[in-house]
Scaffold this motif. Structure first.
Motif, short mmCIF file in Angstrom:
data_model
loop_
_atom_site.label_atom_id
_atom_site.label_comp_id
_atom_site.label_asym_id
_atom_site.label_seq_id
_atom_site.Cartn_x
_atom_site.Cartn_y
_atom_site.Cartn_z
N ALA A 88 115.18 -18.92 4.94
CA ALA A 88 114.81 -17.70 5.65
C ALA A 88 113.76 -18.04 6.70
O ALA A 88 112.77 -18.71 6.39
N PRO A 89 113.96 -17.61 7.94
CA PRO A 89 113.03 -17.99 9.02
C PRO A 89 111.57 -17.72 8.70
O PRO A 89 110.71 -18.57 8.96
N GLU A 90 111.27 -16.56 8.12
CA GLU A 90 109.86 -16.24 7.84
C GLU A 90 109.27 -17.18 6.80
O GLU A 90 108.08 -17.50 6.84
N ARG A 91 110.07 -17.67 5.88
CA ARG A 91 109.59 -18.61 4.86
C ARG A 91 109.42 -20.01 5.46
O ARG A 91 108.44 -20.70 5.19
N VAL A 92 110.39 -20.45 6.25
CA VAL A 92 110.33 -21.78 6.84
C VAL A 92 109.20 -21.86 7.86
O VAL A 92 108.40 -22.79 7.85
N LEU A 93 109.11 -20.87 8.75
CA LEU A 93 108.06 -20.89 9.77
C LEU A 93 106.66 -20.85 9.16
O LEU A 93 105.73 -21.44 9.72
N ALA A 94 106.52 -20.21 8.02
CA ALA A 94 105.21 -20.16 7.35
C ALA A 94 104.75 -21.55 6.91
O ALA A 94 103.55 -21.78 6.72
N MET A 95 105.69 -22.49 6.76
CA MET A 95 105.35 -23.85 6.34
C MET A 95 105.22 -24.81 7.52
O MET A 95 104.92 -25.99 7.32
N CYS A 96 105.49 -24.34 8.73
CA CYS A 96 105.52 -25.23 9.90
C CYS A 96 104.23 -25.18 10.69
O CYS A 96 103.59 -24.13 10.79
#
Length: 112
Positions: A88-96
């Motif tokens: 999910a974009p919001e989950r992945v971006l939160a780790m980037c």
């Protein structure tokens, strides 16, 4: 385009779909669609690429975390590894912290 090719390589490595007895990709509709799109970009030597970059670790997708992580031995650089995360974009971006553009990686910000 090198960025598109790299993205296709990630989609091929971090994917749970597999060919069935007839050679047709099988699995969740999302995984099959990702694999088929990546094969169009990367070409038909998907299996060879997967064999050259074997998976050494995996955290499977689940509905709670909404992401999947795989780590692969790098077939071109002995001792090196490639980590691929999707979800999910919001989950992945939160780790980037960085984003890849055409020629380099840059700090991720609210504008990018």
């Amino acid at each position: 385009n090198a960025s598109v090719l790299s993205l296709a390589q990630c989609g091929i490595l971090n994917n749970s779909s597999k060919p069935n007895r007839e050679g047709v990709m099988a699995g969740s509709p999302t995984e099959v669609a990702i694999m088929e799109a990546c094969i169009r970009v990367f070409g038909s030597n998907r299996t060879q690429y997967q064999d050259q970059n074997p998976k050494v670790f995996e955290i499977p997708f689940n509905s709670e975390t909404k992401w999947m992580l795989t780590i692969h031995a790098d077939g071109l650089r002995p001792g090196a590894f490639r980590m691929v995360l999707k979800g999910a974009p919001e989950r992945v971006l939160a780790m980037c912290t960085r984003v890849l553009n055409e020629s380099s990686t840059v700090e991720l910000s609210d504008q990018r």
